[in-house]
Motif scaffolding. Structure first.
Motif, PDB file in Angstrom:
ATOM      1  N   LEU A 107      12.258 -10.651  -3.654  1.00  0.00           N
ATOM      2  CA  LEU A 107      13.397 -10.052  -3.907  1.00  0.00           C
ATOM      3  C   LEU A 107      13.196  -8.731  -2.111  1.00  0.00           C
ATOM      4  O   LEU A 107      14.508  -9.176  -2.271  1.00  0.00           O
ATOM      5  CB  LEU A 107      13.641  -8.360  -5.288  1.00  0.00           C
ATOM      6  N   THR A 108      12.272  -8.932  -1.834  1.00  0.00           N
ATOM      7  CA  THR A 108      13.142  -8.419  -0.136  1.00  0.00           C
ATOM      8  C   THR A 108      13.231  -9.210  -0.109  1.00  0.00           C
ATOM      9  O   THR A 108      13.713  -8.852   2.252  1.00  0.00           O
ATOM     10  CB  THR A 108      12.099  -6.862  -0.515  1.00  0.00           C
ATOM     11  N   GLY A 109      12.219 -10.832   0.046  1.00  0.00           N
ATOM     12  CA  GLY A 109      11.844 -11.364   1.450  1.00  0.00           C
ATOM     13  C   GLY A 109      10.278 -10.740   2.304  1.00  0.00           C
ATOM     14  O   GLY A 109      10.381 -11.877   3.492  1.00  0.00           O
ATOM     15  N   LEU A 110       9.656 -10.496   1.958  1.00  0.00           N
ATOM     16  CA  LEU A 110       8.687  -9.963   2.701  1.00  0.00           C
ATOM     17  C   LEU A 110       7.427 -10.482   1.878  1.00  0.00           C
ATOM     18  O   LEU A 110       7.383 -11.158   1.072  1.00  0.00           O
ATOM     19  CB  LEU A 110       8.933  -8.598   2.474  1.00  0.00           C
ATOM     20  N   GLN A 116       1.277  -9.801   2.009  1.00  0.00           N
ATOM     21  CA  GLN A 116       0.867  -8.954   2.355  1.00  0.00           C
ATOM     22  C   GLN A 116       1.523  -7.231   3.234  1.00  0.00           C
ATOM     23  O   GLN A 116       0.609  -6.864   3.622  1.00  0.00           O
ATOM     24  CB  GLN A 116      -0.024 -10.117   3.484  1.00  0.00           C
ATOM     25  N   THR A 117       2.474  -7.750   3.578  1.00  0.00           N
ATOM     26  CA  THR A 117       3.189  -6.620   4.725  1.00  0.00           C
ATOM     27  C   THR A 117       3.991  -5.678   3.054  1.00  0.00           C
ATOM     28  O   THR A 117       3.061  -4.557   3.729  1.00  0.00           O
ATOM     29  CB  THR A 117       4.721  -7.996   4.821  1.00  0.00           C
ATOM     30  N   LEU A 118       3.483  -5.834   2.367  1.00  0.00           N
ATOM     31  CA  LEU A 118       3.807  -4.457   1.128  1.00  0.00           C
ATOM     32  C   LEU A 118       2.020  -4.080   1.114  1.00  0.00           C
ATOM     33  O   LEU A 118       2.645  -2.829   1.165  1.00  0.00           O
ATOM     34  CB  LEU A 118       4.215  -5.252   0.136  1.00  0.00           C
ATOM     35  N   MET A 154       0.058   2.279   5.352  1.00  0.00           N
ATOM     36  CA  MET A 154       0.471   2.626   6.476  1.00  0.00           C
ATOM     37  C   MET A 154       1.435   3.808   5.865  1.00  0.00           C
ATOM     38  O   MET A 154       2.105   5.441   7.148  1.00  0.00           O
ATOM     39  CB  MET A 154       1.709   2.331   7.561  1.00  0.00           C
ATOM     40  N   GLY A 155       1.730   4.300   4.475  1.00  0.00           N
ATOM     41  CA  GLY A 155       2.253   5.358   3.902  1.00  0.00           C
ATOM     42  C   GLY A 155       3.271   5.243   3.705  1.00  0.00           C
ATOM     43  O   GLY A 155       4.393   6.473   3.936  1.00  0.00           O
ATOM     44  N   LEU A 156       3.928   3.938   3.829  1.00  0.00           N
ATOM     45  CA  LEU A 156       5.518   3.764   4.133  1.00  0.00           C
ATOM     46  C   LEU A 156       6.184   3.632   2.805  1.00  0.00           C
ATOM     47  O   LEU A 156       7.691   4.026   2.878  1.00  0.00           O
ATOM     48  CB  LEU A 156       6.227   2.605   5.275  1.00  0.00           C
ATOM     49  N   ILE A 157       4.915   3.578   1.996  1.00  0.00           N
ATOM     50  CA  ILE A 157       6.391   3.202   0.661  1.00  0.00           C
ATOM     51  C   ILE A 157       5.112   3.553   0.002  1.00  0.00           C
ATOM     52  O   ILE A 157       3.760   3.790   0.128  1.00  0.00           O
ATOM     53  CB  ILE A 157       5.994   2.078   1.039  1.00  0.00           C
ATOM     54  N   TYR A 209       6.933  -1.758  -8.596  1.00  0.00           N
ATOM     55  CA  TYR A 209       7.214  -1.117  -7.865  1.00  0.00           C
ATOM     56  C   TYR A 209       8.960  -0.865  -8.524  1.00  0.00           C
ATOM     57  O   TYR A 209       9.237  -1.617  -9.004  1.00  0.00           O
ATOM     58  CB  TYR A 209       8.355  -2.695  -6.420  1.00  0.00           C
ATOM     59  N   SER A 210       9.650  -0.393  -7.701  1.00  0.00           N
ATOM     60  CA  SER A 210      11.346   0.619  -8.793  1.00  0.00           C
ATOM     61  C   SER A 210      12.169  -0.228  -7.808  1.00  0.00           C
ATOM     62  O   SER A 210      11.933  -0.499  -6.658  1.00  0.00           O
ATOM     63  CB  SER A 210      11.331   1.862  -8.572  1.00  0.00           C
ATOM     64  N   HIS A 211      13.103   0.054  -8.270  1.00  0.00           N
ATOM     65  CA  HIS A 211      14.916  -0.663  -7.351  1.00  0.00           C
ATOM     66  C   HIS A 211      14.897   0.089  -6.470  1.00  0.00           C
ATOM     67  O   HIS A 211      14.853  -0.282  -5.503  1.00  0.00           O
ATOM     68  CB  HIS A 211      16.121  -0.830  -8.723  1.00  0.00           C
TER      69      HIS A 211
END
Length: 144
Positions: A26-29, A32-34, A40-43, A55-57
């Protein structure tokens, strides 16, 4: 994991429902990037009792925002700082809204107290009671 439902029984934006493969699609990622963004603490996706990511919306929106920023040439530390500043701005806006509402309520209460005091002695000043029993606001007038 959040279990709240939105209107008409749809999941709330914070309900963690998407597995990593669906979130990646859904994000095009890449998945492994997720995982890297999580390290890294970004998500911070939700977890199942077995440890699987969900994952939520809102998480998906954040991932898209991160992807947009990185594709614009911003490094991951820059992305982290932008997200921190964005969170601070949102918190300050919310606090400002609270203070504006509190000021409006105080002005209204003061107006009512002044209107009630108009018929009484000019030396009698209104005292406003706050929402807490121990709070009050005294209005002082300088003698002429």
């Amino acid at each position: 994991m959040t279990t709240a439902r939105g209107p008409f029984g749809s999941p709330s934006p914070d309900m963690a429902v998407y597995v990593i493969s669906v979130a990646a699609e859904l994000t095009g990622l890449h998945p492994q990037t997720l995982r890297a963004y999580e390290r890294m603490g970004l998500i911070a996706p939700g977890r199942t009792p077995g440890g699987g990511r969900r994952y939520s919306h809102r998480d998906l929106e954040l991932l898209r925002e991160i992807a947009d920023l990185t594709s614009a040439g911003i490094g991951l530390e820059g992305v982290r700082r932008i997200l921190e500043l964005d969170n601070q701005v949102n918190a300050l806006r919310a606090r400002n809204d609270e203070l504006v509402a509190e000021l409006a309520a105080t002005r209204e209460a003061l107006g009512q107290a002044l209107a009630a005091a108009r018929g009484s002695s000019p030396n009698k000043l209104p005292v406003l009671r706050g929402p807490d029993p121990g709070q009050s606001l005294m209005v002082w007038r300088r003698p002429r």
